[in-house]
Design a protein around this motif. Sequence first.
Motif, PDB file in Angstrom:
ATOM      1  N   UNK A 100      16.648  -5.073  12.331  1.00  0.00           N
ATOM      2  CA  UNK A 100      15.312  -5.618  12.584  1.00  0.00           C
ATOM      3  C   UNK A 100      14.657  -5.810  11.225  1.00  0.00           C
ATOM      4  N   UNK A 101      13.949  -6.923  11.056  1.00  0.00           N
ATOM      5  CA  UNK A 101      13.324  -7.192   9.760  1.00  0.00           C
ATOM      6  C   UNK A 101      11.825  -7.423   9.911  1.00  0.00           C
ATOM      7  N   UNK A 102      11.066  -6.707   9.098  1.00  0.00           N
ATOM      8  CA  UNK A 102       9.635  -6.985   8.978  1.00  0.00           C
ATOM      9  C   UNK A 102       9.512  -8.071   7.916  1.00  0.00           C
ATOM     10  N   UNK A 103       8.861  -9.178   8.260  1.00  0.00           N
ATOM     11  CA  UNK A 103       8.719 -10.238   7.268  1.00  0.00           C
ATOM     12  C   UNK A 103       7.388 -10.963   7.443  1.00  0.00           C
ATOM     13  N   UNK A 104       7.088 -11.808   6.465  1.00  0.00           N
ATOM     14  CA  UNK A 104       5.888 -12.646   6.551  1.00  0.00           C
ATOM     15  C   UNK A 104       4.583 -11.881   6.529  1.00  0.00           C
ATOM     16  N   UNK A 105       4.570 -10.689   5.928  1.00  0.00           N
ATOM     17  CA  UNK A 105       3.307  -9.938   5.876  1.00  0.00           C
ATOM     18  C   UNK A 105       2.351 -10.611   4.891  1.00  0.00           C
ATOM     19  N   UNK A 106       1.178 -10.969   5.368  1.00  0.00           N
ATOM     20  CA  UNK A 106       0.204 -11.593   4.480  1.00  0.00           C
ATOM     21  C   UNK A 106      -1.211 -11.406   4.985  1.00  0.00           C
ATOM     22  N   UNK A 107      -2.118 -11.263   4.046  1.00  0.00           N
ATOM     23  CA  UNK A 107      -3.538 -11.108   4.374  1.00  0.00           C
ATOM     24  C   UNK A 107      -4.315 -12.154   3.577  1.00  0.00           C
ATOM     25  N   UNK A 108      -5.183 -12.852   4.257  1.00  0.00           N
ATOM     26  CA  UNK A 108      -6.064 -13.834   3.612  1.00  0.00           C
ATOM     27  C   UNK A 108      -6.785 -13.125   2.444  1.00  0.00           C
ATOM     28  N   UNK A 109      -6.805 -13.715   1.256  1.00  0.00           N
ATOM     29  CA  UNK A 109      -7.351 -13.020   0.072  1.00  0.00           C
ATOM     30  C   UNK A 109      -8.739 -12.405   0.284  1.00  0.00           C
ATOM     31  N   UNK A 110      -9.621 -13.062   1.041  1.00  0.00           N
ATOM     32  CA  UNK A 110     -10.984 -12.527   1.251  1.00  0.00           C
ATOM     33  C   UNK A 110     -10.981 -11.183   1.974  1.00  0.00           C
ATOM     34  N   UNK A 111      -9.878 -10.877   2.697  1.00  0.00           N
ATOM     35  CA  UNK A 111      -9.847  -9.660   3.516  1.00  0.00           C
ATOM     36  C   UNK A 111      -8.927  -8.585   2.937  1.00  0.00           C
ATOM     37  N   UNK A 112      -8.455  -8.803   1.718  1.00  0.00           N
ATOM     38  CA  UNK A 112      -7.518  -7.814   1.141  1.00  0.00           C
ATOM     39  C   UNK A 112      -8.249  -6.561   0.679  1.00  0.00           C
ATOM     40  N   UNK A 113      -7.494  -5.479   0.541  1.00  0.00           N
ATOM     41  CA  UNK A 113      -8.061  -4.224   0.034  1.00  0.00           C
ATOM     42  C   UNK A 113      -8.858  -3.465   1.074  1.00  0.00           C
ATOM     43  N   UNK A 114      -8.666  -3.820   2.357  1.00  0.00           N
ATOM     44  CA  UNK A 114      -9.413  -3.147   3.428  1.00  0.00           C
ATOM     45  C   UNK A 114      -8.449  -2.562   4.460  1.00  0.00           C
TER      46      UNK A 114
END
Length: 137
Positions: free
Chosen positions: A55-69
């Motif tokens: 099983x692979x976890x992939x495509x993890x991404x957060x819109x820059x405005x919402x990062x660090x939360x």
Amino acid sequence: MRIRKVRLEDVPPAVELARRLDLDYPGMELDRLWVAEEAGEIAGLVALKEHPDCLELCGLGVEPRFRGKNVGTDLVEAVMAAAPGRVHLATIIPEFFEACGFEKSADIPATFLDKRNTAWCDGCPQERCTVMSREKR
Ligand SMILES: CC(C)(COP(=O)(O)OP(=O)(O)OC[C@H]1O[C@@H](n2cnc3c(N)ncnc32)[C@H](O)[C@@H]1OP(=O)(O)O)[C@@H](O)C(=O)NCCC(=O)NCCS
């Protein structure tokens, strides 16, 4: 911020976010996806892909405005809560995934070795690519 399974109507904006972050891949819309939603906006996403050998976890991404939360961390935990077993991933930011409980993989599934010869890896610095895995807890 709400972390939840993708709904049919979320798929186009989620894949569009993945495309903007350069995380999209062919067939992404067919994988199991989770999204982070803030006031109707897709703020993050992650995918769980089922390969014959892992099983692979992939495509993890957060819109820059919402990062660090903690959105990225919460998305990883959503996948881990639903995954039926050990989850692998390949990443160029191992520090982030180490903090999420992943460890460098001793044996690398054939799926990941095969991928290195495909367009999947184009544009990514292979010398920084680390294959990691985490057991479901
Ligand atoms: C990586 C990413 C998903 C993190 O999302 P996020 O919502 O900002 O992450 P969190 O807020 O949950 O971060 C938790 C911790 O990880 C750390 N972290 C975040 N981004 C990191 C990065 N690129 N490298 C190393 N550590 C990182 C944070 O500093 C934070 O640590 P702290 O708790 O000690 O302060 C986001 O930065 C992103 O979308 N990056 C671009 C796409 C990407 O690189 N995806 C991974 C491809 S393998």
